[in-house]
Design a protein around this motif. Structure first.
Motif, mmCIF file in Angstrom:
data_model
loop_
_atom_site.group_PDB
_atom_site.id
_atom_site.type_symbol
_atom_site.label_atom_id
_atom_site.label_comp_id
_atom_site.label_asym_id
_atom_site.label_seq_id
_atom_site.Cartn_x
_atom_site.Cartn_y
_atom_site.Cartn_z
ATOM 1 N N UNK A 50 72.315 61.897 31.790
ATOM 2 C CA UNK A 50 70.853 61.875 31.881
ATOM 3 C C UNK A 50 70.337 60.443 31.888
ATOM 4 N N UNK A 51 70.958 59.599 31.089
ATOM 5 C CA UNK A 51 70.532 58.194 31.026
ATOM 6 C C UNK A 51 70.843 57.469 32.340
ATOM 7 N N UNK A 52 72.007 57.770 32.927
ATOM 8 C CA UNK A 52 72.358 57.166 34.220
ATOM 9 C C UNK A 52 71.383 57.597 35.307
ATOM 10 N N UNK A 53 71.000 58.873 35.279
ATOM 11 C CA UNK A 53 70.038 59.376 36.267
ATOM 12 C C UNK A 53 68.706 58.663 36.124
ATOM 13 N N UNK A 54 68.239 58.522 34.895
ATOM 14 C CA UNK A 54 66.976 57.823 34.644
ATOM 15 C C UNK A 54 67.075 56.348 35.033
ATOM 16 N N UNK A 55 68.233 55.749 34.765
ATOM 17 C CA UNK A 55 68.435 54.341 35.103
ATOM 18 C C UNK A 55 68.354 54.137 36.621
#
Length: 208
Positions: A50-55
């Motif tokens: 999820x953090x990679x997607x947001x990044x």
């Protein structure tokens, strides 16, 4: 499907298989302990994804915003903006589809284990069926042979052997569910197939 999504799906598949193996080789308190550890790993993996997607979304937004700027002069400002945005990212993965699905699979495995004492194991011929609360068919509808790696079609709920359905889709991507009486007429999609780890665990235990 992006390469990142494919990798994520492969990792999720590994988690599912690991859960099945835990129910095969552990029991009692030790089983509960290992399952809780697996749940924690899956949750952390969902958080990272999820953090990679947001990044990536932040990178795309900043890139678009500054696409016409002088990159050399603005680089420091852009970098600071990126750092500020990244600090804000703290995704809530409690409803992440992969985490929810993993927890559902674990729940199904636990329920199946609890009901195992009520089921009498049969032989391992191709025609075997196991009767519990429902009739479980272990015969692949494509090859008419006993399945070894069952995949469930999320569209209609029917199950096929991984090897046979993949081979069929390579030959004819416009393949429909071959189960007689299936009401769904959509073509089978790889994206709609998932491991049926409950049935696979039963097959490995030879309780069907």
């Amino acid at each position: 499907m992006s390469s990142l999504q494919k990798l994520s799906d492969q990792v999720q598949e590994t988690f599912s298989k690991s859960a099945a193996n835990i129910f095969l080789y552990y029991d009692g308190e030790e089983q509960n302990k290992v399952i809780e550890e697996m749940k924690d790993i899956v949750e952390k993996n969902c958080f990272v994804n999820a953090k990679l997607t947001k990044a990536n979304e932040v990178i795309e937004r900043i890139t678009e915003l500054h696409s016409s700027d002088d990159n050399i002069l603005k680089f420091k400002d852009i970098l600071e903006e990126y750092k500020t945005e990244m600090v804000k990212i703290d995704p809530d993965v409690s409803r992440d589809i992969n985490l929810v699905e993993f927890n559902r699979q674990v729940k199904d495995l636990l329920k199946d284990t609890e009901n195992a004492s009520d089921a009498q194991p049969l032989g391992d011929s191709d025609d075997d069926l196991q009767f519990t609360q429902d009739t479980v068919n272990v015969i692949d509808p494509f090859t008419k042979k006993r399945m070894t790696d069952p995949m469930k079609n999320k569209t209609c709920g029917h199950v096929y052997d991984r090897k046979s359905v993949n081979a069929m889709l390579k030959v004819n991507p416009r393949t429909r569910c071959p189960v007689v009486g299936c009401a769904h007429k959509e073509y089978i999609s790889i994206n709609n197939l998932e491991s049926d780890i409950v049935l696979k665990t039963r097959l490995l235990k030879k309780t069907v």
